[in-house]
Design a protein around this motif. Structure first.
Motif, PDB file in Angstrom:
ATOM      1  N   LEU A 192       2.092  14.181  -4.905  1.00  0.00           N
ATOM      2  CA  LEU A 192       3.086  13.933  -3.742  1.00  0.00           C
ATOM      3  C   LEU A 192       2.369  13.168  -2.533  1.00  0.00           C
ATOM      4  O   LEU A 192       3.147  12.874  -1.508  1.00  0.00           O
ATOM      5  CB  LEU A 192       3.813  15.245  -2.863  1.00  0.00           C
ATOM      6  N   TYR A 193       1.302  12.637  -2.864  1.00  0.00           N
ATOM      7  CA  TYR A 193       0.230  12.101  -1.821  1.00  0.00           C
ATOM      8  C   TYR A 193      -0.292  10.679  -2.267  1.00  0.00           C
ATOM      9  O   TYR A 193      -1.102  10.257  -1.911  1.00  0.00           O
ATOM     10  CB  TYR A 193      -0.680  12.753  -1.267  1.00  0.00           C
ATOM     11  N   GLN A 194       0.432  10.164  -3.425  1.00  0.00           N
ATOM     12  CA  GLN A 194       0.041   8.760  -4.159  1.00  0.00           C
ATOM     13  C   GLN A 194       0.391   7.625  -3.480  1.00  0.00           C
ATOM     14  O   GLN A 194      -0.315   6.530  -3.376  1.00  0.00           O
ATOM     15  CB  GLN A 194       0.580   8.698  -5.395  1.00  0.00           C
ATOM     16  N   ASN A 195       1.478   7.845  -2.605  1.00  0.00           N
ATOM     17  CA  ASN A 195       1.930   6.441  -1.885  1.00  0.00           C
ATOM     18  C   ASN A 195       2.314   6.890  -0.647  1.00  0.00           C
ATOM     19  O   ASN A 195       2.654   7.970  -0.011  1.00  0.00           O
ATOM     20  CB  ASN A 195       3.237   5.969  -2.744  1.00  0.00           C
ATOM     21  N   SER A 196       1.902   5.879   0.425  1.00  0.00           N
ATOM     22  CA  SER A 196       2.332   5.931   1.866  1.00  0.00           C
ATOM     23  C   SER A 196       4.087   5.696   1.961  1.00  0.00           C
ATOM     24  O   SER A 196       4.547   4.904   1.153  1.00  0.00           O
ATOM     25  CB  SER A 196       1.532   4.874   2.565  1.00  0.00           C
ATOM     26  N   LEU A 197       4.590   6.355   2.748  1.00  0.00           N
ATOM     27  CA  LEU A 197       6.000   6.374   2.969  1.00  0.00           C
ATOM     28  C   LEU A 197       6.472   4.878   3.229  1.00  0.00           C
ATOM     29  O   LEU A 197       7.477   4.461   2.388  1.00  0.00           O
ATOM     30  CB  LEU A 197       6.534   7.183   3.722  1.00  0.00           C
ATOM     31  N   ASP A 198       5.903   4.136   3.794  1.00  0.00           N
ATOM     32  CA  ASP A 198       6.217   2.833   4.360  1.00  0.00           C
ATOM     33  C   ASP A 198       6.134   1.826   3.154  1.00  0.00           C
ATOM     34  O   ASP A 198       7.241   1.140   2.848  1.00  0.00           O
ATOM     35  CB  ASP A 198       5.392   2.062   5.356  1.00  0.00           C
ATOM     36  N   ASN A 199       5.363   1.834   2.312  1.00  0.00           N
ATOM     37  CA  ASN A 199       5.027   1.156   1.082  1.00  0.00           C
ATOM     38  C   ASN A 199       6.274   1.625   0.030  1.00  0.00           C
ATOM     39  O   ASN A 199       6.689   0.706  -0.545  1.00  0.00           O
ATOM     40  CB  ASN A 199       3.801   1.384   0.241  1.00  0.00           C
ATOM     41  N   ALA A 200       6.421   2.755   0.101  1.00  0.00           N
ATOM     42  CA  ALA A 200       7.511   3.387  -0.930  1.00  0.00           C
ATOM     43  C   ALA A 200       8.850   2.857  -0.604  1.00  0.00           C
ATOM     44  O   ALA A 200       9.606   2.397  -1.377  1.00  0.00           O
ATOM     45  CB  ALA A 200       7.177   4.884  -0.983  1.00  0.00           C
ATOM     46  N   VAL A 201       9.241   3.080   0.650  1.00  0.00           N
ATOM     47  CA  VAL A 201      10.545   2.690   1.182  1.00  0.00           C
ATOM     48  C   VAL A 201      10.496   1.163   0.969  1.00  0.00           C
ATOM     49  O   VAL A 201      11.607   0.316   0.409  1.00  0.00           O
ATOM     50  CB  VAL A 201      10.814   2.883   2.752  1.00  0.00           C
ATOM     51  N   ASN A 202       9.489   0.321   1.211  1.00  0.00           N
ATOM     52  CA  ASN A 202       9.673  -1.142   1.009  1.00  0.00           C
ATOM     53  C   ASN A 202       9.737  -1.724  -0.488  1.00  0.00           C
ATOM     54  O   ASN A 202       9.934  -2.744  -0.703  1.00  0.00           O
ATOM     55  CB  ASN A 202       8.337  -2.006   1.584  1.00  0.00           C
ATOM     56  N   THR A 278      14.162  17.371   4.317  1.00  0.00           N
ATOM     57  CA  THR A 278      13.998  16.622   3.307  1.00  0.00           C
ATOM     58  C   THR A 278      15.162  15.045   3.356  1.00  0.00           C
ATOM     59  O   THR A 278      16.320  15.651   3.660  1.00  0.00           O
ATOM     60  CB  THR A 278      14.254  17.350   1.986  1.00  0.00           C
ATOM     61  N   PHE A 279      14.628  14.266   2.933  1.00  0.00           N
ATOM     62  CA  PHE A 279      15.524  13.011   2.912  1.00  0.00           C
ATOM     63  C   PHE A 279      15.642  12.288   1.666  1.00  0.00           C
ATOM     64  O   PHE A 279      14.348  12.137   1.028  1.00  0.00           O
ATOM     65  CB  PHE A 279      15.122  11.889   4.022  1.00  0.00           C
ATOM     66  N   ILE A 280      16.807  11.704   1.150  1.00  0.00           N
ATOM     67  CA  ILE A 280      16.707  10.874  -0.001  1.00  0.00           C
ATOM     68  C   ILE A 280      16.869   9.419   0.845  1.00  0.00           C
ATOM     69  O   ILE A 280      17.849   9.311   1.574  1.00  0.00           O
ATOM     70  CB  ILE A 280      17.943  11.167  -1.002  1.00  0.00           C
ATOM     71  N   ILE A 281      16.047   8.412   0.203  1.00  0.00           N
ATOM     72  CA  ILE A 281      16.162   7.034   0.914  1.00  0.00           C
ATOM     73  C   ILE A 281      16.475   6.256  -0.194  1.00  0.00           C
ATOM     74  O   ILE A 281      15.808   6.472  -1.227  1.00  0.00           O
ATOM     75  CB  ILE A 281      14.768   6.800   1.514  1.00  0.00           C
ATOM     76  N   ASN A 282      17.402   5.282   0.005  1.00  0.00           N
ATOM     77  CA  ASN A 282      18.039   4.341  -1.115  1.00  0.00           C
ATOM     78  C   ASN A 282      18.263   3.088  -0.342  1.00  0.00           C
ATOM     79  O   ASN A 282      18.864   3.050   0.483  1.00  0.00           O
ATOM     80  CB  ASN A 282      19.130   5.018  -1.794  1.00  0.00           C
ATOM     81  N   GLN A 283      17.420   2.127  -1.222  1.00  0.00           N
ATOM     82  CA  GLN A 283      17.880   0.777  -0.370  1.00  0.00           C
ATOM     83  C   GLN A 283      17.295   0.759   1.067  1.00  0.00           C
ATOM     84  O   GLN A 283      18.118  -0.001   1.709  1.00  0.00           O
ATOM     85  CB  GLN A 283      19.103   0.152  -0.650  1.00  0.00           C
ATOM     86  N   LYS A 284      16.288   1.554   1.170  1.00  0.00           N
ATOM     87  CA  LYS A 284      15.658   1.496   2.610  1.00  0.00           C
ATOM     88  C   LYS A 284      16.595   2.135   3.716  1.00  0.00           C
ATOM     89  O   LYS A 284      16.315   2.253   4.986  1.00  0.00           O
ATOM     90  CB  LYS A 284      15.338   0.093   3.069  1.00  0.00           C
ATOM     91  N   LYS A 285      17.638   3.023   3.336  1.00  0.00           N
ATOM     92  CA  LYS A 285      18.519   3.536   4.100  1.00  0.00           C
ATOM     93  C   LYS A 285      18.498   5.069   3.886  1.00  0.00           C
ATOM     94  O   LYS A 285      18.297   5.168   2.598  1.00  0.00           O
ATOM     95  CB  LYS A 285      19.817   3.092   4.004  1.00  0.00           C
TER      96      LYS A 285
END
Length: 308
Positions: A192-202, A278-285
């Motif tokens: 759960l800590y492999q990626n930074s959130l900004d990189n994942a969203v982008n 908890t959030f689900i993010i899809n297409q940056k939204k």
């Protein structure tokens, strides 16, 4: 004259940049007036027939909102019963009360003797509302009931569904010397800590991000969220990013010494009003959001709708 125009243009650029940096899309959200880990739990007293309700979802605002409660009797949590929830606007100056009635879905919590009753309500005005909760027995009679009051705000604290997610840089396994720097949990899931959130969203892939402090999960609406997110990642063939963000900046320093708790800047940037989200993010939204513990079943049900 030319120099003045240059200076004015430069100031305008700075203002625009500042607005973008502060998240102009979320500017309608009010600022949380309290520390999220000091958010008051909303619950009813025990009714005359022995039923208490705990409201998991406190960040309620005008519009369509997820509404989740836990029910407790004098003998323990009430699970898998037929329940109806009716909401009404209670402020005295309004003559015509708004009334909605729903039969919520029940979601059993993983490996725990309790669960959430979840539905959606459409609140059309801010103010104080009331929820009447009724348990229906096999003869279609009301066996137990209770009521709970709660506030509906003009706008929620957290980012609205459909708005851009906050592009926050979060700690990864590569940023720390020990897993204890990533979570207060007794069991920490490195995946759960492999990626930074900004990189994942982008990346434009869907993201499930959960904000919690497993070692300080003390509210009755709080549950083992990181374990559930880990289960989803391992058991389902989903091409998603899964991320946990610890609420506290210094988890390795506060276990057994909570006086040193310092909220993470990422958590403050997300304007969270309570301690488990908890959030689900899809297409940056933001595509879905859950206050309090959310089960694997509910997440997967919503995820299927979002991705289809």
């Amino acid at each position: 004259m030319i120099q003045k125009l240059i200076n004015i243009n430069f100031i305008i650029i700075l203002i625009v940049y500042a607005l973008i940096s502060c998240g102009i899309n979320n500017s309608e959200s009010p600022t949380v007036p309290h520390r999220l880990d000091m958010s008051p739990q909303i619950e009813s007293d025990y009714s005359s027939n022995g039923l208490k309700a705990i409201l998991s979802t406190r960040d309620l605002a005008v519009g369509n909102q997820r509404f989740a409660i836990l029910l407790i009797s004098k003998t323990g949590f009430v699970t898998n019963e037929t329940v109806y929830i009716s909401t009404s606007f209670t402020e005295k100056q309004t003559q015509n009360k708004i009334h909605q009635k729903q039969k919520p879905n029940f979601y059993q919590w993983e490996n725990l003797p309790k669960g959430s009753y979840v539905t959606n309500f459409n609140f059309d005005q801010p103010g104080i509302w009331n929820a009447q909760i009724e348990i229906i027995d096999g003869k279609n009679n009301i066996s137990q009931s209770t009521s709970i009051e709660f506030e509906v705000k003009k706008a929620e604290y957290t980012t609205k569904i459909g708005k851009n997610a906050n592009l926050s840089k979060t700690k990864t396994i590569n940023d720390v010397n020990s897993l204890k720097e990533l979570s207060t949990g007794s069991k920490i899931f490195p995946n759960l800590y492999q990626n930074s959130l900004d990189n994942a969203v982008n990346s434009n892939k869907p993201v499930i991000v959960t904000f919690s402090s497993p070692g300080y999960c003390i509210e009755r609406s709080c549950g083992p969220q990181t374990e559930v997110i880990d289960q989803i990642q391992k058991s389902d063939n989903l091409n998603l990013f899964f991320i946990h963000v610890e609420l506290y900046e210094n988890p390795e320093k506060i276990l057994g010494n909570p006086i040193n708790k310092k909220l993470s800047q990422v958590v403050l940037d997300w304007n969270l009003p309570s301690s488990e989200w908890t959030f689900i993010i899809n297409q940056k939204k933001i595509a879905a959001k859950y206050e309090g513990f959310v089960t694997k079943e509910e997440i997967l049900s919503d995820l299927q709708k979002i991705l289809n």
